[in-house]
Structure formats: C-alpha cells, structure tokens
Design a protein around this motif. Structure first.
Motif, short mmCIF file in Angstrom:
data_model
loop_
_atom_site.label_atom_id
_atom_site.label_comp_id
_atom_site.label_asym_id
_atom_site.label_seq_id
_atom_site.Cartn_x
_atom_site.Cartn_y
_atom_site.Cartn_z
N ASP A 26 25.71 21.94 -98.96
CA ASP A 26 24.95 21.24 -99.99
C ASP A 26 23.45 21.24 -99.69
O ASP A 26 22.63 20.82 -100.52
N SER A 27 23.09 21.70 -98.50
CA SER A 27 21.67 21.80 -98.14
C SER A 27 21.06 23.12 -98.60
O SER A 27 19.87 23.36 -98.34
N LEU A 28 21.86 23.97 -99.27
CA LEU A 28 21.35 25.26 -99.71
C LEU A 28 20.12 25.11 -100.63
O LEU A 28 19.13 25.84 -100.46
N PRO A 29 20.13 24.21 -101.64
CA PRO A 29 18.91 24.05 -102.45
C PRO A 29 17.68 23.69 -101.62
O PRO A 29 16.58 24.20 -101.88
N ASP A 30 17.90 22.83 -100.60
CA ASP A 30 16.76 22.47 -99.75
C ASP A 30 16.25 23.68 -98.97
O ASP A 30 15.04 23.84 -98.77
N GLN A 31 17.18 24.53 -98.54
CA GLN A 31 16.77 25.74 -97.82
C GLN A 31 15.95 26.67 -98.74
O GLN A 31 14.95 27.25 -98.33
N LEU A 32 16.43 26.80 -99.98
CA LEU A 32 15.71 27.66 -100.93
C LEU A 32 14.31 27.11 -101.20
O LEU A 32 13.33 27.87 -101.25
N VAL A 33 14.23 25.79 -101.38
CA VAL A 33 12.92 25.18 -101.63
C VAL A 33 12.00 25.38 -100.44
O VAL A 33 10.82 25.74 -100.59
N SER A 34 12.51 25.17 -99.25
CA SER A 34 11.70 25.32 -98.04
C SER A 34 11.21 26.75 -97.88
O SER A 34 10.04 26.99 -97.56
N LYS A 35 12.09 27.71 -98.16
CA LYS A 35 11.70 29.12 -98.04
C LYS A 35 10.68 29.49 -99.09
O LYS A 35 9.69 30.19 -98.81
N VAL A 37 8.55 27.50 -100.60
CA VAL A 37 7.27 26.85 -100.30
C VAL A 37 6.54 27.59 -99.19
O VAL A 37 5.31 27.78 -99.23
N SER A 38 7.29 28.05 -98.19
CA SER A 38 6.63 28.77 -97.09
C SER A 38 6.08 30.12 -97.55
O SER A 38 5.05 30.56 -97.04
N GLN A 39 6.76 30.76 -98.50
CA GLN A 39 6.27 32.05 -99.02
C GLN A 39 5.08 31.88 -99.95
O GLN A 39 4.22 32.74 -100.03
N GLY A 40 5.03 30.76 -100.65
CA GLY A 40 3.98 30.57 -101.64
C GLY A 40 4.38 31.17 -102.98
O GLY A 40 5.39 31.88 -103.10
N PHE A 41 3.58 30.93 -103.98
CA PHE A 41 3.87 31.39 -105.33
C PHE A 41 2.65 32.14 -105.89
O PHE A 41 1.52 31.95 -105.41
N CYS A 42 2.94 32.94 -106.90
CA CYS A 42 1.86 33.63 -107.61
C CYS A 42 2.01 33.37 -109.11
O CYS A 42 3.13 33.21 -109.61
N PHE A 43 0.90 33.31 -109.77
CA PHE A 43 0.91 33.07 -111.21
C PHE A 43 -0.28 33.81 -111.81
O PHE A 43 -1.42 33.64 -111.35
N ASN A 92 1.54 20.57 -100.50
CA ASN A 92 1.85 21.63 -99.53
C ASN A 92 2.26 22.93 -100.21
O ASN A 92 2.87 23.80 -99.59
N VAL A 93 1.93 23.06 -101.50
CA VAL A 93 2.30 24.25 -102.27
C VAL A 93 1.07 25.15 -102.42
O VAL A 93 0.02 24.70 -102.88
N ASN A 94 1.25 26.40 -102.00
CA ASN A 94 0.18 27.40 -102.12
C ASN A 94 0.43 28.26 -103.36
O ASN A 94 1.55 28.72 -103.58
N LEU A 95 -0.61 28.48 -104.11
CA LEU A 95 -0.51 29.27 -105.34
C LEU A 95 -1.60 30.34 -105.33
O LEU A 95 -2.78 30.02 -105.18
N LYS A 96 -1.18 31.58 -105.49
CA LYS A 96 -2.14 32.68 -105.67
C LYS A 96 -2.30 32.89 -107.17
O LYS A 96 -1.42 33.43 -107.84
#
Length: 427
Positions: A26-35, A37-43, A92-96
C-alpha cells in the motif's frame, strides 16, 4: 493447445483474496510520489497571439515572477518561435518550465502562412522525442521533453468575432496540442459585451470544427469543478505584476482614472479560474494528453508512413524485421528506378544538347557563308568602282592635258600679235 489454455484462463473471473495482515504494497503510491518528486517535472507552454496583446504579462502574473523578455517589433517579415527555459521550485517540487513565444505572429500583411512555423516547431519536438524513442539505446529517463503541453491562444478583445487567422491557426493546431483560448485585456470591454463575445467565440469554434481542450470530468474528485470551468471557456483574463494598495491591502491590479481592476478578483476577470485549472488541477492531465493523444497520433502517422502496422491483412502478428526488410527492398527498387530515370534523363539531355549544338553550328555555317558571299559581292563592287574611278581619272587627265595645250597655244598666239604691230609702226 497452449493458446486454448490461455483463452480459458483469460476468460476466468479474477479471484479476490483477503490478507491476513499488513504486507506493505500500500506504500506504492508513496514510492511513486517520492520518485516523481526526486526526478522533477517539466511543463511547456506555447503562447500564441499578436504582438503586444499581453502574453508575457500574463505568464509573469501566472507564476508570480518576472521572466526575462525582449520587446518585439511589429515589423518582422515572418513568424519565429523563441523558447526560454526556467527552473522553478515551490515547496520541495522542482519544475522545469519552458515558455515558447510566437514572435511576429499576426504582424505581416500576408498572414496566410503565419501558422506554419508554429506547426513546424510542434512537429519538430515530436520528431525529436520519436527519434530518441526509436534508438536502440534510449535515455528517456533523463531526456529533456520539449513537447508542448498547452497552447494558450490569446484572442484580441474586439467584442465582435474571431479573426480568420485565429480560426485557421487553431484548426491547424487542435490535433497537435491542447488549446485553451483566452480573451486578453478583458478589461477593455464591458461585462455584457464580454458575455456575448464568449458565446460568439464558442459558437464559431464549434461551427468550424475546432477542438479545444476540455477539462476532464472522469475523475470524481475534479468532476464538479472541471464541469463548471468548461462552461466558462474561453477565460477572460487580465495580467499585471504591479502591487496596488486597495482597502489597506496590497493586491495585483491595474489602475485607471475611473478606478482599478484587480487581477485576482473573480468578479473582475477569470484569471484565478485559469490559474486553478492550468496549474493546480489539470497540469498532469495536460501532460498525459500530450503524450497519449497528440504525440501518439503523430507517432502512429509517422510509423504508418514508414510502412509499419500492427497486423497484416490476414490479422496475423506483423514482424518488425519483415517490415524493415520489405521497406528496404521497396526503397532499393525505388532508388534503382530513380537512378534509371536520372540516367535516361541525362542521356536525353545530352542528346537535346547535341542537337541544339548541331543546329547552332549549322546556323553559324550558314551565317558564315552568307557573310562570305556578302564580302565577295562588296569586293566585286569595290573593284568595279575602283576601275570606274581610274577611268574617270585618266579621262580627266587627258582633258587636263588637252586644256593645258590649248591654253599654251593661245598664250603663244597672243604674245606674237603685239610684235607684228610694232613692226608695222616702224615702217
């Protein structure tokens, strides 16, 4: 036999089991969120609109910062796109963030091809991603995704109807990018005119088959708000980064002699609605739609052009190797055909050139013979004139000698006559 067993198992209903205790997946969603967030997002945002309509100001207002921008001229000969990328951080969210501006859009006298640079830019980003995806050694994990996720199309607040340029451009873009139309500088028209203008815009978009982005309503968590916001399209927005003191409170607004227009006051404009829908609620859906719908359409069309398909006419699995070999053979046959055509074309061209050279040589030879005859005739005429002139000169000389002889005789006779008169007087 194996295929039959697979069909039997696939038709069986899935069985649900209850766990006797906590397992931990049940911690899978938390793992996905953590991963994530560490990778960052682009928009990536594409701003399409005429020069001076307020694109840069609205983007600065959306992200509550001031991005670097250059003032564009109204006298550019064509449209070119200027992408600028920034690294932003919130919590703690990075956005390119990449903002692509259409410099010179709508400034030309002939606006027929104004949409082409925009379409070419979007296709170029799709093609770059496709080429990376088709590599043997791919690096999609850290590949910079430059595909356009949203197109903010800025409409001039005329209060009448859409321009033909707007309709043509949005029609060309609706299958390639998510389009959200916005009415820029909405404080220049009254509320009643604005309401009628919105209805007119949506009516023209529907009648011309232009498909704009609709906020998704499948997720129950956002169904209500997205359904409500779909009815507010296109958003009437105002941009401003100036802080104004109104009611002992500093707010972003535009001051006029008759009063002020607050950017974040929903009774004044739809800026807050746009920001909520674009950045807070649907940013991930925009990214998913770009990949699953627009890029997938481009990818499918490209692969079909290359001869790839999912199944053959007999509905049998299609081999990628067979497709490659088939296309390679077709390419070689086509290459040989074109080489033969070029060879034949070269031979025909040489023959035509030789025929032209021979014709020119014949014409030159005839011209030479004609000039030769003319020269001969002129020479003969000159010889005849020379003989005539010599005869005239000889005749003249003979007449001259005769005249001189007669003159001499006359002078001699005149000199002898006075001498005879003197002799007569002496006698």
């Amino acid at each position: 036999m194996a295929a039959t067993e697979i069909d039997i198992f696939s038709n069986e209903e899935k069985r649900s089991l209850e766990l006797a205790g906590h397992v931990g997946f049940d911690s899978l969603p938390d793992q996905l969120v953590s991963k994530a967030v560490s990778q960052g997002f682009c928009f990536n945002i594409l701003c399409v609109g005429e020069t001076g309509i307020g694109k840069s100001t609205l983007i600065n207002t959306l992200f509550n910062t001031t991005f670097e921008s250059e003032e564009a001229s109204h006298y550019l000969s064509d449209v070119h796109l200027r992408p600028l990328t920034y690294d932003l951080q919130e919590s703690n969210v990075n956005l390119k963030l990449t903002i692509v501006d259409t410099v010179g859009f709508g400034d030309q006298i002939n606006k027929e091809d104004s949409f082409k640079p925009i379409v070419d830019y979007i296709d170029t980003q799709f093609e770059s991603f496709l080429q990376e995806e088709m590599k043997i050694r791919r690096s999609l994990y850290n590949y910079p995704d430059t595909r356009i996720h949203i197109c903010l199309y800025f409409i001039a607040p005329t209060g009448h109807s859409l321009k033909s340029l707007d309709l043509v451009t949005m029609k060309k873009l609706d299958s390639k990018v998510n389009i959200i139309p916005v009415i820029a500088k909405a404080d220049t028209i009254s509320k009643n005119e604005l309401h009628k203008f919105k209805i007119k815009i949506m009516s023209e978009l529907v009648s011309n088959g232009v498909q704009i982005y609709q906020f998704p309503t499948e997720d129950e968590a956002v169904t209500e708000i997205n359904s409500t916001m779909n009815a507010h399209l296109p958003f009437a927005v105002i941009g401003s980064v100036e802080q104004v003191n109104i009611g002992n409170k500093m707010v972003r607004a535009r001051l006029y002699p008759w009063g002020s227009v607050q950017v974040e006051n929903e009774s004044h404009c739809d800026f807050v609605k746009l920001r909520e829908m674009l950045l807070r609620v649907n940013i991930e859906d925009l990214r998913e739609q770009t990949h699953a719908r627009h890029y997938e359409l481009y990818r499918r069309c490209k692969l079909e052009e290359m001869g790839f398909k999912d199944t053959d006419p007999d509905s049998q699995p299609f081999s990628l190797q067979q497709t490659y070999e088939t296309k390679r053979k077709e390419f070689l046959v086509e290459l040989q055909r074109k080489e033969e055509e070029m060879r034949q074309m070269f031979v025909n061209k040489v023959k035509e050139t030789e025929a032209e050279l021979k014709e020119k040589e014949r014409e030159l030879h005839e011209r030479f013979e004609q000039l030769k005859r003319m020269h001969h005739d002129e020479k003969r005429n000159l010889e005849e004139k020379r003989r005539e002139l010599e005869e005239e000169m000889n005749s003249f000389n003979r007449r001259k000698i005769a005249a001189e002889t007669l003159m001499g005789q006359a002078l001699q006779s005149c000199s002898q006559q006075p001498f005879k008169k003197d002799k007569d007087k002496k006698k």
